[in-house]
Design a protein around this motif. Structure first.
Motif, PDB file in Angstrom:
ATOM      1  N   GLY A   8     -19.941  -3.653 -17.606  1.00  0.00           N
ATOM      2  CA  GLY A   8     -20.884  -2.835 -17.162  1.00  0.00           C
ATOM      3  C   GLY A   8     -20.948  -1.799 -18.135  1.00  0.00           C
ATOM      4  N   LEU A   9     -21.027  -0.400 -17.799  1.00  0.00           N
ATOM      5  CA  LEU A   9     -21.205   0.674 -18.684  1.00  0.00           C
ATOM      6  C   LEU A   9     -20.076   0.928 -19.461  1.00  0.00           C
ATOM      7  CD1 LEU A   9     -23.101   3.237 -16.180  1.00  0.00           C
ATOM      8  CD2 LEU A   9     -24.137   1.489 -17.935  1.00  0.00           C
ATOM      9  N   ALA A  10     -18.961   0.840 -18.888  1.00  0.00           N
ATOM     10  CA  ALA A  10     -17.750   1.069 -19.854  1.00  0.00           C
ATOM     11  C   ALA A  10     -17.323  -0.047 -20.269  1.00  0.00           C
ATOM     12  CB  ALA A  10     -16.509   1.588 -18.621  1.00  0.00           C
ATOM     13  N   GLU A  29     -17.778 -11.388 -18.272  1.00  0.00           N
ATOM     14  CA  GLU A  29     -18.752 -10.680 -17.107  1.00  0.00           C
ATOM     15  C   GLU A  29     -18.671 -11.667 -16.258  1.00  0.00           C
ATOM     16  OE1 GLU A  29     -20.036  -7.638 -15.817  1.00  0.00           O
ATOM     17  OE2 GLU A  29     -20.500  -9.128 -14.357  1.00  0.00           O
ATOM     18  N   MET A  30     -18.538 -11.237 -14.841  1.00  0.00           N
ATOM     19  CA  MET A  30     -18.712 -12.583 -13.847  1.00  0.00           C
ATOM     20  C   MET A  30     -20.298 -12.736 -13.516  1.00  0.00           C
ATOM     21  SD  MET A  30     -17.262 -10.762 -10.233  1.00  0.00           S
ATOM     22  CE  MET A  30     -18.155  -9.130  -9.557  1.00  0.00           C
ATOM     23  N   ARG A  31     -21.204 -11.748 -13.550  1.00  0.00           N
ATOM     24  CA  ARG A  31     -22.358 -12.237 -13.024  1.00  0.00           C
ATOM     25  C   ARG A  31     -23.104 -13.080 -14.300  1.00  0.00           C
ATOM     26  NH1 ARG A  31     -25.213  -7.689 -13.984  1.00  0.00           N
ATOM     27  NH2 ARG A  31     -23.595  -6.522 -15.021  1.00  0.00           N
ATOM     28  N   CYS A  49     -28.150   2.039  -9.489  1.00  0.00           N
ATOM     29  CA  CYS A  49     -28.876   2.876  -8.444  1.00  0.00           C
ATOM     30  C   CYS A  49     -29.871   3.950  -9.297  1.00  0.00           C
ATOM     31  CB  CYS A  49     -27.621   3.638  -7.595  1.00  0.00           C
ATOM     32  SG  CYS A  49     -28.296   4.639  -6.231  1.00  0.00           S
ATOM     33  N   SER A  50     -29.786   4.966  -9.323  1.00  0.00           N
ATOM     34  CA  SER A  50     -30.383   5.839 -10.019  1.00  0.00           C
ATOM     35  C   SER A  50     -30.847   5.728 -11.373  1.00  0.00           C
ATOM     36  CB  SER A  50     -29.743   7.329 -10.029  1.00  0.00           C
ATOM     37  OG  SER A  50     -30.448   7.946 -10.858  1.00  0.00           O
ATOM     38  N   VAL A 119     -12.715 -12.942 -13.910  1.00  0.00           N
ATOM     39  CA  VAL A 119     -11.177 -13.025 -14.288  1.00  0.00           C
ATOM     40  C   VAL A 119     -10.365 -12.630 -12.976  1.00  0.00           C
ATOM     41  CG1 VAL A 119      -9.531 -11.782 -15.444  1.00  0.00           C
ATOM     42  CG2 VAL A 119     -11.866 -12.266 -16.702  1.00  0.00           C
ATOM     43  N   SER A 136     -14.426  -7.321  -8.302  1.00  0.00           N
ATOM     44  CA  SER A 136     -13.855  -8.572  -7.482  1.00  0.00           C
ATOM     45  C   SER A 136     -12.505  -8.520  -6.625  1.00  0.00           C
ATOM     46  CB  SER A 136     -14.147 -10.169  -8.174  1.00  0.00           C
ATOM     47  OG  SER A 136     -13.051 -10.209  -9.036  1.00  0.00           O
ATOM     48  N   GLN A 335     -15.110   3.729 -13.572  1.00  0.00           N
ATOM     49  CA  GLN A 335     -15.055   4.006 -12.580  1.00  0.00           C
ATOM     50  C   GLN A 335     -13.553   3.687 -11.702  1.00  0.00           C
ATOM     51  OE1 GLN A 335     -17.944   5.789 -11.252  1.00  0.00           O
ATOM     52  NE2 GLN A 335     -17.856   5.961  -9.062  1.00  0.00           N
ATOM     53  N   GLY A 341     -19.399   8.408 -12.142  1.00  0.00           N
ATOM     54  CA  GLY A 341     -20.841   8.767 -12.803  1.00  0.00           C
ATOM     55  C   GLY A 341     -21.195   7.908 -13.853  1.00  0.00           C
ATOM     56  N   TYR A 342     -22.302   7.490 -14.434  1.00  0.00           N
ATOM     57  CA  TYR A 342     -22.744   6.647 -15.363  1.00  0.00           C
ATOM     58  C   TYR A 342     -22.040   7.149 -16.709  1.00  0.00           C
ATOM     59  CZ  TYR A 342     -26.423   4.783 -12.266  1.00  0.00           C
ATOM     60  OH  TYR A 342     -27.160   4.123 -11.460  1.00  0.00           O
TER      61      TYR A 342
HETATM   62  C1  LIG Z   1     -23.870   1.727  -5.083  1.00  0.00           C
HETATM   63  C2  LIG Z   1     -23.478   2.591  -5.804  1.00  0.00           C
HETATM   64  C3  LIG Z   1     -24.317   3.398  -6.551  1.00  0.00           C
HETATM   65  C4  LIG Z   1     -24.179   4.388  -7.512  1.00  0.00           C
HETATM   66  N1  LIG Z   1     -24.996   5.134  -8.068  1.00  0.00           N
HETATM   67  C5  LIG Z   1     -24.634   5.994  -9.068  1.00  0.00           C
HETATM   68  C6  LIG Z   1     -25.591   7.046  -9.623  1.00  0.00           C
HETATM   69  O1  LIG Z   1     -26.825   6.879  -9.292  1.00  0.00           O
HETATM   70  N2  LIG Z   1     -25.516   7.738 -10.705  1.00  0.00           N
HETATM   71  C7  LIG Z   1     -24.454   7.659 -11.188  1.00  0.00           C
HETATM   72  O2  LIG Z   1     -23.983   8.537 -12.116  1.00  0.00           O
HETATM   73  N3  LIG Z   1     -23.128   6.813 -10.656  1.00  0.00           N
HETATM   74  C8  LIG Z   1     -23.462   5.854  -9.745  1.00  0.00           C
HETATM   75  N4  LIG Z   1     -22.429   5.067  -9.150  1.00  0.00           N
HETATM   76  C9  LIG Z   1     -21.061   5.130  -9.927  1.00  0.00           C
HETATM   77  C10 LIG Z   1     -20.731   4.627 -11.228  1.00  0.00           C
HETATM   78  O3  LIG Z   1     -21.088   5.540 -12.190  1.00  0.00           O
HETATM   79  C11 LIG Z   1     -21.564   3.344 -11.598  1.00  0.00           C
HETATM   80  O4  LIG Z   1     -20.958   2.665 -10.651  1.00  0.00           O
HETATM   81  C12 LIG Z   1     -21.344   2.828 -12.937  1.00  0.00           C
HETATM   82  O5  LIG Z   1     -21.777   1.536 -13.123  1.00  0.00           O
HETATM   83  C13 LIG Z   1     -19.679   2.532 -13.170  1.00  0.00           C
HETATM   84  O6  LIG Z   1     -19.495   2.020 -14.545  1.00  0.00           O
HETATM   85  P1  LIG Z   1     -18.398   1.017 -14.697  1.00  0.00           P
HETATM   86  O7  LIG Z   1     -18.319   0.337 -16.203  1.00  0.00           O
HETATM   87  O8  LIG Z   1     -17.037   1.323 -14.134  1.00  0.00           O
HETATM   88  O9  LIG Z   1     -18.659  -0.311 -13.629  1.00  0.00           O
HETATM   89  P2  LIG Z   1     -19.855  -1.256 -13.644  1.00  0.00           P
HETATM   90  O10 LIG Z   1     -21.016  -0.707 -14.512  1.00  0.00           O
HETATM   91  O11 LIG Z   1     -20.344  -1.577 -12.073  1.00  0.00           O
HETATM   92  O12 LIG Z   1     -19.496  -2.518 -14.449  1.00  0.00           O
HETATM   93  C14 LIG Z   1     -18.277  -3.389 -13.912  1.00  0.00           C
HETATM   94  C15 LIG Z   1     -18.771  -4.905 -14.272  1.00  0.00           C
HETATM   95  O13 LIG Z   1     -17.792  -5.683 -13.838  1.00  0.00           O
HETATM   96  C16 LIG Z   1     -18.180  -6.999 -13.519  1.00  0.00           C
HETATM   97  N5  LIG Z   1     -16.915  -7.244 -12.582  1.00  0.00           N
HETATM   98  C17 LIG Z   1     -16.511  -7.069 -11.488  1.00  0.00           C
HETATM   99  N6  LIG Z   1     -15.456  -7.711 -11.279  1.00  0.00           N
HETATM  100  C18 LIG Z   1     -15.294  -8.594 -12.326  1.00  0.00           C
HETATM  101  C19 LIG Z   1     -14.112  -9.758 -12.640  1.00  0.00           C
HETATM  102  N7  LIG Z   1     -13.363  -9.921 -11.635  1.00  0.00           N
HETATM  103  N8  LIG Z   1     -14.387 -10.468 -13.697  1.00  0.00           N
HETATM  104  C20 LIG Z   1     -15.505 -10.294 -14.515  1.00  0.00           C
HETATM  105  N9  LIG Z   1     -16.318  -9.309 -14.132  1.00  0.00           N
HETATM  106  C21 LIG Z   1     -16.080  -8.587 -13.034  1.00  0.00           C
HETATM  107  C22 LIG Z   1     -19.142  -6.386 -12.657  1.00  0.00           C
HETATM  108  O14 LIG Z   1     -19.999  -7.583 -12.458  1.00  0.00           O
HETATM  109  C23 LIG Z   1     -19.883  -5.426 -13.271  1.00  0.00           C
HETATM  110  O15 LIG Z   1     -20.980  -5.976 -14.220  1.00  0.00           O
HETATM  111  C24 LIG Z   1     -22.814   4.042  -8.255  1.00  0.00           C
HETATM  112  C25 LIG Z   1     -21.748   3.192  -7.600  1.00  0.00           C
HETATM  113  C26 LIG Z   1     -22.126   2.326  -6.462  1.00  0.00           C
HETATM  114  C27 LIG Z   1     -21.032   1.401  -6.280  1.00  0.00           C
END
Ligand SMILES: Cc1cc2nc3c(=O)[nH]c(=O)nc-3n(C[C@H](O)[C@H](O)[C@H](O)COP(=O)(O)OP(=O)(O)OC[C@H]3O[C@@H](n4cnc5c(N)ncnc54)[C@H](O)[C@@H]3O)c2cc1C
Length: 436
Positions: A8-10, A29-31, A49-50, A119, A136, A335, A341-342
């Motif tokens: 994801g983003l992080a 990445e699981m997807r 989302c946004s 994972v 997950s 997150q 946030g993104y």
């Molecule tokens: C429904 C929703 C809407 C949101 N809307 C906003 C918004 O509009 N604006 C904003 O700033 N923030 C929003 N957020 C909050 C947050 O900023 C985002 O979720 C952001 O994408 C988090 O980044 P991340 O890298 O932590 O997680 P993600 O970008 O979700 O990346 C995590 C990745 O890990 C993968 N993954 C999960 N479990 C496993 C596993 N066991 N093995 C391998 N891969 C796995 C997932 O498929 C995903 O690709 C929202 C959150 C949610 C849940």
């Protein structure tokens, strides 16, 4: 070789920081094999989302954080700029183009292997877990076991946070219920007429749309304030707005209803509205909550949100370097760490990636200056109160106040931005952070 879990983003930003510094990475990445309830594509760095990454203005926290990230050599922010669509002062992107640009950039990296697998357990060896709010279930269970059950929160509501500076203290009083403690709460009283106006506005305000899966969390989780209010005119006065045990020092009497605000950060610059978890639209929250007389000019640094969220109790389990306290070669990012946030998720990924590469190279790990948002955010999440810890987004309330009051607010914001960029520039030079 190190593992990064979650594309994801992080996770993508972290992986890039590692390969750029010569460290081989396996990115899991699981997807598309396993999907989350919110992702719809198989691309890395999908925005769920946004399509907005917030303001571009340097004198705003979102704008400043993006600038700091660019100074630190971020992959994702320049790609977001490349994919941007017109959106006034905000950096909004074509989400498909953005996530494809990130996917393509990483696929080209010779030191990076992308493995499309879930994972389900915390791996051995140097690892960053960045699986996001929709981690997950298998991995969430493994993390809960490792950190201790109470350390992993499944969370679906947050109350708004305001700056202390913006409270109208002449319309409120400091006290703790029944005189217990030393009057740490700021109390915003309402008389009967004010309560009626507030009640009417709250129960008729518009809610944000929720994903279907959130409905479930909504009913299982803690109740939004507007839902409590809908149960009856007086329900709030026996719940979050109960006045019992609170004597207004100005009148010597118990008010008709009271909103309590509790300190949210160690320095006492931020206060949250106790019991005000809500799923109202953000604009509606500002409108309705500003009807409370002591909050009429309140500056909201975070508005209430409701969605499923998986995050750890960072002040208990995490160091500001993003290392897990119990295991120095295990880092968390995104997150999951309690940033919200993104752009904040990208920021934590960058910092975790830089620090894991420094660990691999036997270099000292870094925490950026507290005057920068990249320094203040990890400090906040790892030093906030462990009780009822809630996620935090980037905001100027996290930064040390200027030595002397700066008015108007616009000038103060400029000051924060200039100070941060100066201090970050010096720190980058001193620690040679942009060198491999
Ligand atoms: C429904 C929703 C809407 C949101 N809307 C906003 C918004 O509009 N604006 C904003 O700033 N923030 C929003 N957020 C909050 C947050 O900023 C985002 O979720 C952001 O994408 C988090 O980044 P991340 O890298 O932590 O997680 P993600 O970008 O979700 O990346 C995590 C990745 O890990 C993968 N993954 C999960 N479990 C496993 C596993 N066991 N093995 C391998 N891969 C796995 C997932 O498929 C995903 O690709 C929202 C959150 C949610 C849940």
């Amino acid at each position: 070789m190190v593992n990064v879990i979650g594309g994801g983003l992080a996770g993508t930003e972290a992986a890039y920081q590692l390969v750029k510094r010569g460290i081989s990475v396996k990115l899991f990445e699981m997807r598309p094999k396993n999907n989350t309830p919110a992702h719809t594509t198989e691309n890395l760095a999908e925005l769920v989302c946004s399509n907005s990454l917030g303001s571009k203005e340097l004198a705003s926290a979102q704008g400043l954080l993006k600038e700091e990230l660019k100074m630190m050599g971020s992959l994702l922010i320049p790609l977001a700029e490349k994919a941007q669509v017109p959106a006034g002062g905000a950096l909004a992107v074509d989400r498909e183009e953005f996530s494809l640009l990130v996917t393509e950039a990483l696929e080209k990296e010779p030191l990076l292997e992308i493995i499309r697998e879930e994972v389900s357990e915390i791996p051995q060896g140097p690892t960053i877990i960045a699986t996001g709010p929709l981690t997950s279930d298998t991995l969430a269970t493994s993390l809960a076991e490792f950190l201790g059950d109470e350390y992993l929160h499944f969370y679906d509501a947050a109350a708004p946070i305001v700056t202390k500076d913006s409270l109208d203290e002449s319309n409120g009083f400091w006290a703790s219920r029944y005189g217990k403690g030393s009057g740490e709460y700021f109390n915003a009283p309402l008389n009967k007429e004010e309560y009626e106006i507030f009640y009417e506005a709250l129960t008729s305000a518009e809610s944000a749309n929720k994903h279907a899966f959130e409905e479930k969390a909504f009913f299982e989780g803690c109740m939004p304030i507007e839902e409590i209010a809908r149960r009856g005119f007086d329900t709030l006065r026996f719940g979050p707005l109960k006045p019992v045990g609170l004597i207004d020092s100005k009148t010597g009497k118990e008010p008709y209803a009271v909103v309590q605000l509790r300190q949210d950060d160690r320095e006492g610059r931020l206060y949250n509205l106790v019991g005000f978890q809500t799923s109202l639209k953000w604009g509606e929250q500002k409108r309705v909550f500003s009807l409370i007389p002591a909050l009429k000019e309140a500056e909201f640094v975070r508005l209430g949100v409701m969605h499923r969220n998986t995050f750890i109790n960072a002040p208990r389990s995490l160091l500001p370097t993003f290392q897990v306290k119990k295991r120095g070669d295990l880092f968390l990012a995104g997150q999951l760490t309690g940033v919200e946030g993104y752009v904040e998720s990208i920021a934590s990924g960058l910092l975790a990636g830089v620090n894991l590469s420094r660990l691999q190279q036997s270099k000292e790990l870094i925490v950026l200056p507290e005057t920068t948002l990249l320094g203040a955010l990890p400090r906040y999440i790892t030093s906030a109160s462990t009780e009822n810890f809630q996620p935090m987004n980037a905001n100027f309330g996290l930064l040390p106040l200027p030595q002397e009051k700066i008015r108007p607010k616009a000038k103060r914001k400029e000051f924060y931005a200039n100070r941060s960029l100066r201090d970050l520039g010096e720190f980058i030079g001193e620690k040679e952070l942009l060198q491999n």
